[in-house]
Write a protein that holds these residues in place. Structure first.
Motif, mmCIF file in Angstrom:
data_model
loop_
_atom_site.group_PDB
_atom_site.id
_atom_site.type_symbol
_atom_site.label_atom_id
_atom_site.label_comp_id
_atom_site.label_asym_id
_atom_site.label_seq_id
_atom_site.Cartn_x
_atom_site.Cartn_y
_atom_site.Cartn_z
ATOM 1 N N LEU A 103 0.926 -1.300 0.115
ATOM 2 C CA LEU A 103 0.061 0.077 -0.121
ATOM 3 C C LEU A 103 0.813 1.272 -0.065
ATOM 4 O O LEU A 103 0.466 2.249 -0.646
ATOM 5 N N ALA A 104 1.979 1.429 0.820
ATOM 6 C CA ALA A 104 2.743 2.265 0.660
ATOM 7 C C ALA A 104 3.518 2.649 -0.623
ATOM 8 O O ALA A 104 3.551 3.915 -1.148
ATOM 9 N N ILE B 166 2.037 1.860 -3.419
ATOM 10 C CA ILE B 166 1.239 2.355 -4.404
ATOM 11 C C ILE B 166 0.930 3.719 -4.170
ATOM 12 O O ILE B 166 0.906 4.623 -4.997
ATOM 13 N N LEU B 167 0.714 4.208 -2.934
ATOM 14 C CA LEU B 167 0.565 5.614 -2.481
ATOM 15 C C LEU B 167 1.810 6.261 -3.000
ATOM 16 O O LEU B 167 1.624 7.607 -3.380
ATOM 17 N N ALA B 168 2.692 5.906 -2.721
ATOM 18 C CA ALA B 168 3.826 6.849 -3.043
ATOM 19 C C ALA B 168 4.136 6.804 -4.678
ATOM 20 O O ALA B 168 4.546 7.919 -5.119
ATOM 21 N N GLY C 228 1.593 6.632 -6.804
ATOM 22 C CA GLY C 228 0.589 7.729 -6.962
ATOM 23 C C GLY C 228 0.915 9.175 -6.738
ATOM 24 O O GLY C 228 0.565 10.293 -7.442
ATOM 25 N N ALA C 229 1.558 9.273 -5.370
ATOM 26 C CA ALA C 229 2.160 10.748 -5.325
ATOM 27 C C ALA C 229 2.944 11.202 -6.110
ATOM 28 O O ALA C 229 2.967 12.434 -6.755
ATOM 29 N N VAL D 82 -5.196 5.577 -6.629
ATOM 30 C CA VAL D 82 -4.857 5.801 -5.326
ATOM 31 C C VAL D 82 -5.978 5.341 -4.255
ATOM 32 O O VAL D 82 -6.166 4.408 -3.278
ATOM 33 N N LEU D 83 -7.421 5.909 -4.641
ATOM 34 C CA LEU D 83 -8.582 5.671 -3.904
ATOM 35 C C LEU D 83 -8.762 4.231 -4.080
ATOM 36 O O LEU D 83 -9.182 3.350 -3.045
ATOM 37 N N ALA E 212 -6.722 1.802 -4.599
ATOM 38 C CA ALA E 212 -6.106 0.831 -3.699
ATOM 39 C C ALA E 212 -6.404 1.049 -2.178
ATOM 40 O O ALA E 212 -6.392 -0.150 -1.367
ATOM 41 N N LEU E 213 -6.655 2.101 -1.798
ATOM 42 C CA LEU E 213 -7.042 2.421 -0.151
ATOM 43 C C LEU E 213 -8.306 1.473 0.166
ATOM 44 O O LEU E 213 -8.261 0.908 1.073
#
Length: 83
Positions: free
Chosen positions: A37-38, A40-42, A44-45, A66-67, A69-70
């Motif tokens: 998850l981290a 994917i978020l990184a 995405g950022a 990102v949404l 994935a969350l």
């Protein structure tokens, strides 16, 4: 020289060992999911920061990814707890 028979675990010791292994695997699974998850978020950022300010479609694509994935992580977390 005598050959001693292999020691056998009692049922309680075997069950305790299996519970320990199951708990460790569960913790490992959670750790791997949090790292994924981290990542994917990184990503995405980073994708969002590289996109042009006026490129709304690309920003929407990154935000939805990102949404998703969350939400997938949250649903999987609760589904795994009920199983």
């Amino acid at each position: 020289m005598t050959n001693a028979p292999p020691s056998r675990l009692s049922d309680e010791e075997l069950l305790a060992s299996l519970r320990f292994v199951r708990n460790r695997l569960r913790a490992l699974t959670v750790a791997v999911l949090i790292m994924a998850l981290a990542l994917i978020l990184a990503a995405g950022a980073m994708f969002g920061s590289l996109v042009n300010y006026f490129a709304g479609d690309a920003m929407m694509f990154g935000g939805v990814s990102v949404l998703a994935a969350l939400l997938g992580f949250v649903f999987g977390w609760f589904a795994g707890r009920k199983a």
